[in-house]
Design a protein around this motif. Structure first.
Motif, PDB file in Angstrom:
ATOM      1  N   ALA A 101      -6.446   2.019  -4.217  1.00  0.00           N
ATOM      2  CA  ALA A 101      -5.493   1.664  -3.160  1.00  0.00           C
ATOM      3  C   ALA A 101      -4.662   0.462  -3.592  1.00  0.00           C
ATOM      4  CB  ALA A 101      -6.231   1.377  -1.865  1.00  0.00           C
TER       5      ALA A 101
ATOM      6  N   ALA B 236      -9.748  -3.749   3.664  1.00  0.00           N
ATOM      7  CA  ALA B 236      -8.753  -3.154   2.770  1.00  0.00           C
ATOM      8  C   ALA B 236      -7.551  -2.652   3.562  1.00  0.00           C
ATOM      9  CB  ALA B 236      -9.379  -2.018   1.974  1.00  0.00           C
ATOM     10  N   VAL B 237      -7.789  -2.094   4.742  1.00  0.00           N
ATOM     11  CA  VAL B 237      -6.684  -1.632   5.586  1.00  0.00           C
ATOM     12  C   VAL B 237      -5.787  -2.813   5.936  1.00  0.00           C
ATOM     13  CG1 VAL B 237      -6.118  -0.857   7.927  1.00  0.00           C
ATOM     14  CG2 VAL B 237      -7.786   0.402   6.569  1.00  0.00           C
ATOM     15  N   ARG B 238      -6.426  -3.933   6.308  1.00  0.00           N
ATOM     16  CA  ARG B 238      -5.661  -5.122   6.689  1.00  0.00           C
ATOM     17  C   ARG B 238      -4.797  -5.591   5.506  1.00  0.00           C
ATOM     18  NH1 ARG B 238      -9.213  -9.662   9.101  1.00  0.00           N
ATOM     19  NH2 ARG B 238      -9.428  -8.037  10.655  1.00  0.00           N
TER      20      ARG B 238
ATOM     21  N   MET C  62      -3.972  -3.910   2.807  1.00  0.00           N
ATOM     22  CA  MET C  62      -2.993  -2.891   2.406  1.00  0.00           C
ATOM     23  C   MET C  62      -1.740  -2.967   3.263  1.00  0.00           C
ATOM     24  SD  MET C  62      -4.479   0.806   1.332  1.00  0.00           S
ATOM     25  CE  MET C  62      -5.018   1.142   2.941  1.00  0.00           C
TER      26      MET C  62
ATOM     27  N   ILE D 104     -13.985   0.818  -4.381  1.00  0.00           N
ATOM     28  CA  ILE D 104     -13.343   1.323  -3.162  1.00  0.00           C
ATOM     29  C   ILE D 104     -11.872   0.920  -3.104  1.00  0.00           C
ATOM     30  CG2 ILE D 104     -13.330   1.165  -0.634  1.00  0.00           C
ATOM     31  CD1 ILE D 104     -16.349   0.914  -0.727  1.00  0.00           C
ATOM     32  N   THR D 105     -11.591  -0.335  -3.441  1.00  0.00           N
ATOM     33  CA  THR D 105     -10.232  -0.836  -3.232  1.00  0.00           C
ATOM     34  C   THR D 105      -9.320  -0.659  -4.443  1.00  0.00           C
ATOM     35  OG1 THR D 105     -10.900  -3.033  -3.936  1.00  0.00           O
ATOM     36  CG2 THR D 105     -10.964  -2.590  -1.577  1.00  0.00           C
TER      37      THR D 105
ATOM     38  N   CYS E 255     -19.432  -0.615   3.301  1.00  0.00           N
ATOM     39  CA  CYS E 255     -18.347   0.368   3.252  1.00  0.00           C
ATOM     40  C   CYS E 255     -17.404   0.175   4.435  1.00  0.00           C
ATOM     41  CB  CYS E 255     -18.904   1.797   3.293  1.00  0.00           C
ATOM     42  SG  CYS E 255     -19.416   2.381   1.690  1.00  0.00           S
ATOM     43  N   ARG E 256     -17.979   0.013   5.617  1.00  0.00           N
ATOM     44  CA  ARG E 256     -17.158  -0.115   6.825  1.00  0.00           C
ATOM     45  C   ARG E 256     -16.287  -1.375   6.754  1.00  0.00           C
ATOM     46  NH1 ARG E 256     -16.783   1.046  12.510  1.00  0.00           N
ATOM     47  NH2 ARG E 256     -18.171   2.824  12.359  1.00  0.00           N
TER      48      ARG E 256
ATOM     49  N   SER F  78     -23.759   1.177   4.292  1.00  0.00           N
ATOM     50  CA  SER F  78     -22.856   1.611   5.356  1.00  0.00           C
ATOM     51  C   SER F  78     -22.033   0.444   5.860  1.00  0.00           C
ATOM     52  CB  SER F  78     -23.659   2.180   6.523  1.00  0.00           C
ATOM     53  OG  SER F  78     -24.424   3.249   6.089  1.00  0.00           O
TER      54      SER F  78
ATOM     55  N   ILE G 207     -13.569  -1.069   4.134  1.00  0.00           N
ATOM     56  CA  ILE G 207     -12.454  -0.252   4.622  1.00  0.00           C
ATOM     57  C   ILE G 207     -11.610  -1.068   5.593  1.00  0.00           C
ATOM     58  CG2 ILE G 207     -11.887   1.696   6.128  1.00  0.00           C
ATOM     59  CD1 ILE G 207     -14.125   3.254   4.698  1.00  0.00           C
ATOM     60  N   ARG G 208     -12.275  -1.785   6.510  1.00  0.00           N
ATOM     61  CA  ARG G 208     -11.542  -2.581   7.503  1.00  0.00           C
ATOM     62  C   ARG G 208     -10.659  -3.630   6.826  1.00  0.00           C
ATOM     63  NH1 ARG G 208     -15.367  -5.377  11.547  1.00  0.00           N
ATOM     64  NH2 ARG G 208     -15.614  -3.207  12.158  1.00  0.00           N
TER      65      ARG G 208
END
Lengths: 230, 153
Positions: free
Chosen positions: B9, B50-52, B54, B5-6, B43-44, B40, B47-48
């Protein structure tokens, strides 16, 4: 692009790299990635993305994240830009999930022992990330706590798909084994992985049929099993 | 799963975000008692986190680039006349963009920000044809508006 357009773009780029303080917060990005942001707010974030080079980079990364995450969980929106589901769609998905749950409850559990303490396979309509059984293969065994080491992996086929890949993970999430594409709904435990006692996770990925190569792969939920005696 | 996933990015923002995401993920998981849908959930959280990471990586990279640019130019004070001209030009572009209709403005801003037609159509859920037309006509309007202001001959 002619020279004048290039100059316009350069000047515009300069303005997008100026420091700003109105960036979307992490919760907003997360909601955006998961397709949960109301349309008006989503549009607001996109307007900001077009004005802020830093957030444009985050947005691009987010799109990649979502694309990868969707491979693991079919419930993840396929694109960061996807509009959130409208209510009629939610009802349709809810109905499918309920039907899947009913089917799972009616079929016999194939292994003995205590009931699985880990992930449940029944679909829940209130989880926006949930893979629905109607759109993904369903793990049958091994799941939960087993009396001995499992000999094979078995799953329910997904409609319209005949080729699958199994992925087996360790307790810490490391990939132990990925099968080659298999046809059918059963595959033996790999000889390359020792049957050491402990907890494992596995999932099935329904692959695109060769005749329809553009079909997206669909993943089952990740399920766990554990056993004490090899 | 986190690696998959990461990974892309991380390449994009120039940082190895996998390790940071994994650490945060395990901490999150330790705090939870039961996880009903691990895929799930993971994944959630991935994403959380990874956003932080990123966002941190992106702003860190930008700061580093700005610092390097400042170091490369010992006298960082801009030429006053150049600075005024540049500011005026940017202001003219902003005013001209504001004159476009909302959809053309969105399309042109995204185009000038470096997004490809394919990306713009996905962002705004437009067809390819619509995105392309909005960019082409919007750019034409922008050139006309800038010409009126004496900026685009």
């Amino acid at each position: 692009m002619n020279d004048d357009d290039r100059l316009i773009r350069e000047l515009y780029s300069e303005s997008t790299t100026r420091p700003r303080t109105d960036h979307p917060d992490e919760a907003t990005w997360e909601a955006m990635a998961l397709g949960e942001l109301p349309e008006e707010r989503r549009q607001g974030v996109l307007d900001h993305v077009s004005r802020c080079a830093e957030c444009a980079q985050v947005y691009r990364g987010l799109k990649m994240l979502v694309a990868e995450a969707a491979i693991f969980d079919a419930g993840v929106p396929r694109s960061a830009s996807r509009r959130p589901l409208q209510w009629p769609n939610r009802w349709v998905y809810g109905g499918l999930a309920a039907a899947a749950a009913l089917l799972l409850m009616l079929r016999p559990i194939p292994h003995s022992g205590t009931s699985p303490p880990g992930p449940t396979l029944t679909a829940r309509s209130d989880d926006p990330l949930r893979s629905s059984a109607a759109s993904a293969p369903v793990p049958v065994e091994p799941t939960g706590t087993l009396e001995g080491a499992p000999r094979a992996f078995r799953w329910q086929a997904m409609a319209g798909r005949s080729r699958y890949r199994i992925e087996l993970f360790s307790r810490t999430g490391d990939l132990l084994w990925a099968s080659p594409p298999v046809e059918g709904t059963i595959v033996d435990w790999p000889s390359s992985v020792p049957r050491a006692a402990g907890r494992y996770y596995w999932q099935i990925i329904a692959l695109a049929d060769p005749s329809r190569p553009l079909t997206a792969p669909a993943s089952s939920p990740l399920v766990s099993f554990d056993f004490a005696t090899p | 799963m986190v690696r998959r996933i990461t990974g892309p990015a991380g390449d994009l923002v120039g940082g190895d975000i996998e390790q940071k995401v994994l650490l945060s993920l395990w901490r999150q998981i330790e705090r939870e008692q039961t996880i009903e849908h691990p895929a799930s959930y993971v994944c959630r959280i991935a994403i959380r986190e990874a956003v932080r990471v990123m966002r941190q990586e992106t702003s860190r990279t930008r700061r580093a680039v700005t610092d390097a640019e400042a170091e490369a130019q010992p006298d960082s004070r801009p030429d006053p006349s150049e600075s005024v001209t540049g500011r005026e030009q940017r202001e003219h572009i902003e005013s001209s963009l504001a004159e476009l209709g909302p959809e053309r403005e969105r399309a042109v801003r995204a185009h000038l920000a470096g997004f490809a037609v394919q990306e713009i159509m996905e962002m705004h859920t437009w067809s390819y044809q619509k995105a392309r037309n909005l960019i082409a006509r919007g750019m034409q309007d922008l050139r006309t508006a800038l010409r009126r202001r004496g900026l685009h001959e």
